[in-house]
Design a protein around this motif. Sequence first.
Motif, PDB file in Angstrom:
ATOM      1  N   ASP A   1      25.664 -33.322  17.191  1.00  0.00           N
ATOM      2  CA  ASP A   1      26.147 -32.248  18.064  1.00  0.00           C
ATOM      3  C   ASP A   1      27.124 -32.790  19.097  1.00  0.00           C
ATOM      4  O   ASP A   1      28.186 -32.208  19.331  1.00  0.00           O
ATOM      5  CB  ASP A   1      24.985 -31.555  18.780  1.00  0.00           C
ATOM      6  N   ARG A   2      26.770 -33.901  19.713  1.00  0.00           N
ATOM      7  CA  ARG A   2      27.637 -34.492  20.735  1.00  0.00           C
ATOM      8  C   ARG A   2      28.973 -34.915  20.138  1.00  0.00           C
ATOM      9  O   ARG A   2      30.019 -34.704  20.735  1.00  0.00           O
ATOM     10  CB  ARG A   2      26.939 -35.660  21.426  1.00  0.00           C
ATOM     11  N   ASP A   3      28.927 -35.500  18.940  1.00  0.00           N
ATOM     12  CA  ASP A   3      30.179 -35.887  18.275  1.00  0.00           C
ATOM     13  C   ASP A   3      31.035 -34.653  17.969  1.00  0.00           C
ATOM     14  O   ASP A   3      32.256 -34.678  18.144  1.00  0.00           O
ATOM     15  CB  ASP A   3      29.887 -36.657  16.983  1.00  0.00           C
ATOM     16  N   ALA A   4      30.393 -33.585  17.503  1.00  0.00           N
ATOM     17  CA  ALA A   4      31.121 -32.353  17.186  1.00  0.00           C
ATOM     18  C   ALA A   4      31.731 -31.750  18.449  1.00  0.00           C
ATOM     19  O   ALA A   4      32.865 -31.257  18.433  1.00  0.00           O
ATOM     20  CB  ALA A   4      30.187 -31.346  16.513  1.00  0.00           C
ATOM     21  N   ILE A   5      30.994 -31.798  19.559  1.00  0.00           N
ATOM     22  CA  ILE A   5      31.500 -31.260  20.826  1.00  0.00           C
ATOM     23  C   ILE A   5      32.685 -32.090  21.314  1.00  0.00           C
ATOM     24  O   ILE A   5      33.705 -31.537  21.736  1.00  0.00           O
ATOM     25  CB  ILE A   5      30.376 -31.203  21.882  1.00  0.00           C
TER      26      ILE A   5
ATOM     27  N   ASP B   1      38.619 -32.427  22.086  1.00  0.00           N
ATOM     28  CA  ASP B   1      39.925 -33.022  21.787  1.00  0.00           C
ATOM     29  C   ASP B   1      40.849 -32.017  21.103  1.00  0.00           C
ATOM     30  O   ASP B   1      42.034 -31.927  21.437  1.00  0.00           O
ATOM     31  CB  ASP B   1      39.748 -34.266  20.908  1.00  0.00           C
ATOM     32  N   ARG B   2      40.321 -31.254  20.135  1.00  0.00           N
ATOM     33  CA  ARG B   2      41.152 -30.265  19.439  1.00  0.00           C
ATOM     34  C   ARG B   2      41.624 -29.163  20.382  1.00  0.00           C
ATOM     35  O   ARG B   2      42.787 -28.765  20.353  1.00  0.00           O
ATOM     36  CB  ARG B   2      40.387 -29.647  18.259  1.00  0.00           C
ATOM     37  N   LEU B   3      40.720 -28.660  21.218  1.00  0.00           N
ATOM     38  CA  LEU B   3      41.109 -27.593  22.137  1.00  0.00           C
ATOM     39  C   LEU B   3      42.170 -28.076  23.121  1.00  0.00           C
ATOM     40  O   LEU B   3      43.143 -27.362  23.394  1.00  0.00           O
ATOM     41  CB  LEU B   3      39.894 -27.048  22.894  1.00  0.00           C
ATOM     42  N   LEU B   4      41.977 -29.270  23.665  1.00  0.00           N
ATOM     43  CA  LEU B   4      42.945 -29.790  24.629  1.00  0.00           C
ATOM     44  C   LEU B   4      44.282 -30.120  23.960  1.00  0.00           C
ATOM     45  O   LEU B   4      45.331 -30.064  24.607  1.00  0.00           O
ATOM     46  CB  LEU B   4      42.375 -31.013  25.339  1.00  0.00           C
ATOM     47  N   ALA B   5      44.236 -30.436  22.671  1.00  0.00           N
ATOM     48  CA  ALA B   5      45.474 -30.713  21.937  1.00  0.00           C
ATOM     49  C   ALA B   5      46.149 -29.421  21.471  1.00  0.00           C
ATOM     50  O   ALA B   5      47.276 -29.449  20.990  1.00  0.00           O
ATOM     51  CB  ALA B   5      45.168 -31.612  20.732  1.00  0.00           C
ATOM     52  N   GLY B   6      45.432 -28.307  21.582  1.00  0.00           N
ATOM     53  CA  GLY B   6      45.997 -27.038  21.136  1.00  0.00           C
ATOM     54  C   GLY B   6      45.941 -26.855  19.635  1.00  0.00           C
ATOM     55  O   GLY B   6      46.749 -26.120  19.064  1.00  0.00           O
ATOM     56  N   THR B   7      44.981 -27.514  18.994  1.00  0.00           N
ATOM     57  CA  THR B   7      44.856 -27.415  17.536  1.00  0.00           C
ATOM     58  C   THR B   7      43.443 -26.989  17.128  1.00  0.00           C
ATOM     59  O   THR B   7      42.742 -27.724  16.411  1.00  0.00           O
ATOM     60  CB  THR B   7      45.189 -28.769  16.883  1.00  0.00           C
TER      61      THR B   7
ATOM     62  N   LEU C   1      40.322 -25.292  15.199  1.00  0.00           N
ATOM     63  CA  LEU C   1      40.033 -24.997  13.794  1.00  0.00           C
ATOM     64  C   LEU C   1      39.133 -23.773  13.634  1.00  0.00           C
ATOM     65  O   LEU C   1      39.243 -23.043  12.659  1.00  0.00           O
ATOM     66  CB  LEU C   1      39.353 -26.206  13.128  1.00  0.00           C
ATOM     67  N   ARG C   2      38.201 -23.579  14.573  1.00  0.00           N
ATOM     68  CA  ARG C   2      37.204 -22.520  14.420  1.00  0.00           C
ATOM     69  C   ARG C   2      37.216 -21.470  15.532  1.00  0.00           C
ATOM     70  O   ARG C   2      36.503 -20.487  15.436  1.00  0.00           O
ATOM     71  CB  ARG C   2      35.801 -23.139  14.387  1.00  0.00           C
TER      72      ARG C   2
ATOM     73  N   ALA D   1      33.071 -26.316  18.227  1.00  0.00           N
ATOM     74  CA  ALA D   1      32.145 -27.385  17.840  1.00  0.00           C
ATOM     75  C   ALA D   1      31.099 -26.903  16.839  1.00  0.00           C
ATOM     76  O   ALA D   1      30.333 -27.709  16.314  1.00  0.00           O
ATOM     77  CB  ALA D   1      31.454 -27.947  19.077  1.00  0.00           C
ATOM     78  N   ASN D   2      31.059 -25.576  16.624  1.00  0.00           N
ATOM     79  CA  ASN D   2      30.071 -24.963  15.729  1.00  0.00           C
ATOM     80  C   ASN D   2      28.649 -25.266  16.199  1.00  0.00           C
ATOM     81  O   ASN D   2      27.785 -25.640  15.401  1.00  0.00           O
ATOM     82  CB  ASN D   2      30.295 -25.406  14.285  1.00  0.00           C
TER      83      ASN D   2
END
Length: 137
Positions: free
Chosen positions: A9-13, A18-24, A26-27, A41-42
């Motif tokens: 869970d922590r790795d997914a978060i 990182d994805r949100l701050l990069a603007g990319t 996925l979900r 992070a699902n």
Amino acid sequence: MNARSATADRDAIRAAIDRLLAGTPLRSNGSLTIVALADEANVKRHLLTHRHTDLKDDFYARVRARGHVPDNERKLRDDLNKATDRIKELITEINKLQGENDAFARIINVLELENHQLRTGTGRTGHLVALPAAHER
């Protein structure tokens, strides 16, 4: 919950941050909020708000460091500004009504005094004629 799933869970978060701050994203819709972070992070949101609060705090700190105010904070600030403006309007209205109330109280006092003077004959009557009391009519 075992240590492996908490670590996953922590790795997914962290990856979602990182994805949100990069603007990319996925979900998620990509907004910089805890709801979007949980979606990205699902994971369930309560994991961020109750179990992994350090990651939630880190996310908000990184968002602020970029000069971006999170959507929920912006909404709260807007609500606060609207409420503050409304309070100012209400204070102005209260002050106006209080002034009117004070004026009416002074008028009532003068009318009571004049009425008393007319009934007792202690005041100058001039061209005024005393009206009979309500119980005399």
